[in-house]
Scaffold this motif. Structure first.
Motif, PDB file in Angstrom:
ATOM      1  N   PRO A  25      12.279 -65.955  67.432  1.00 38.90           N
ATOM      2  CA  PRO A  25      12.269 -64.536  67.046  1.00 38.90           C
ATOM      3  C   PRO A  25      13.454 -64.236  66.120  1.00 38.90           C
ATOM      4  CG  PRO A  25      12.071 -64.797  69.434  1.00 38.90           C
ATOM      5  CD  PRO A  25      12.380 -66.148  68.862  1.00 38.90           C
ATOM      6  N   ASP A  26      13.289 -63.264  65.251  1.00 45.64           N
ATOM      7  CA  ASP A  26      14.329 -62.925  64.272  1.00 45.64           C
ATOM      8  C   ASP A  26      15.679 -62.638  64.922  1.00 45.64           C
ATOM      9  OD1 ASP A  26      12.659 -63.319  62.147  1.00 45.64           O
ATOM     10  OD2 ASP A  26      12.184 -61.192  61.865  1.00 45.64           O
ATOM     11  N   HIS A  27      15.691 -61.934  66.049  1.00 46.48           N
ATOM     12  CA  HIS A  27      16.967 -61.584  66.668  1.00 46.48           C
ATOM     13  C   HIS A  27      17.693 -62.849  67.158  1.00 46.48           C
ATOM     14  CE1 HIS A  27      14.428 -61.734  70.314  1.00 46.48           C
ATOM     15  NE2 HIS A  27      15.544 -61.973  70.976  1.00 46.48           N
ATOM     16  N   GLU A  28      16.952 -63.871  67.600  1.00 48.89           N
ATOM     17  CA  GLU A  28      17.592 -65.111  68.026  1.00 48.89           C
ATOM     18  C   GLU A  28      18.179 -65.862  66.824  1.00 48.89           C
ATOM     19  OE1 GLU A  28      15.508 -67.723  70.705  1.00 48.89           O
ATOM     20  OE2 GLU A  28      14.638 -66.032  71.790  1.00 48.89           O
ATOM     21  N   LYS A  81      22.983 -67.372  63.598  1.00 46.35           N
ATOM     22  CA  LYS A  81      23.745 -67.272  62.345  1.00 46.35           C
ATOM     23  C   LYS A  81      25.143 -66.721  62.599  1.00 46.35           C
ATOM     24  CE  LYS A  81      19.804 -66.523  59.266  1.00 46.35           C
ATOM     25  NZ  LYS A  81      19.142 -65.544  58.379  1.00 46.35           N
ATOM     26  N   GLU A  86      19.285 -64.442  64.074  1.00 45.70           N
ATOM     27  CA  GLU A  86      20.475 -63.692  63.677  1.00 45.70           C
ATOM     28  C   GLU A  86      21.651 -64.014  64.597  1.00 45.70           C
ATOM     29  OE1 GLU A  86      20.996 -62.021  60.867  1.00 45.70           O
ATOM     30  OE2 GLU A  86      18.963 -62.632  60.328  1.00 45.70           O
ATOM     31  N   ASP A  87      21.378 -64.125  65.903  1.00 40.26           N
ATOM     32  CA  ASP A  87      22.431 -64.498  66.861  1.00 40.26           C
ATOM     33  C   ASP A  87      22.996 -65.874  66.523  1.00 40.26           C
ATOM     34  OD1 ASP A  87      22.095 -62.119  68.204  1.00 40.26           O
ATOM     35  OD2 ASP A  87      20.949 -62.993  69.881  1.00 40.26           O
TER      36      ASP A  87
END
Length: 129
Positions: A81-84, A89, A86-87
């Motif tokens: 998922p995108d939020h994972e 990164k 971003e985390d």
């Protein structure tokens, strides 16, 4: 004796990572009109032309592609998922900053945490300290 006309032309080239026996190797792949060639970039001194060490090549006439029915099922890829992402990164960025600080401390132990402003700036060939 006449030489046959050379018709080999470079179509495309690029880099890929070759995985073999749990090791990863950066390779430069060249697609010519009649052959696919995989090479390793040799280390050379500055100013010299790039040289390659040929690792393998396959004449395009020898390539056979199985039909979808004959080929093995491709593995399922499960995207994050995108939020994972971003985390991850953010964590990578923080780790990179920490590594840079540690490297700076190793090079300049008397200065403590390295700050470029402490040493000054280089302008047009002169150094201000």
């Amino acid at each position: 004796m006449d030489r046959p006309e050379r018709t080999r032309q470079l179509v495309k080239d690029g880099f890929l990572v070759e995985v073999s026996e749990s090791s990863r190797k950066l390779r430069h792949v060249f697609l010519f009109t009649d052959v696919l060639l995989c090479a390793k970039l040799k280390k050379t001194s500055a100013g010299k032309h790039q040289q390659y060490d040929c690792k393998w090549y396959i004449p395009l006439a020898d390539l056979v592609f199985p039909s979808p029915e004959e080929s093995e099922a491709s593995p399922q890829v499960h995207p994050f998922p995108d939020h994972e992402l971003e985390d991850m990164k953010m964590k990578i960025s923080a780790l990179k900053s920490e590594i840079q600080k540690e490297v700076s401390r190793a090079w300049y132990p008397s200065l403590g945490p390295f700050q470029p402003a402490v040493l000054g700036e280089v302008e047009a060939g002169s150094c201000k300290i």
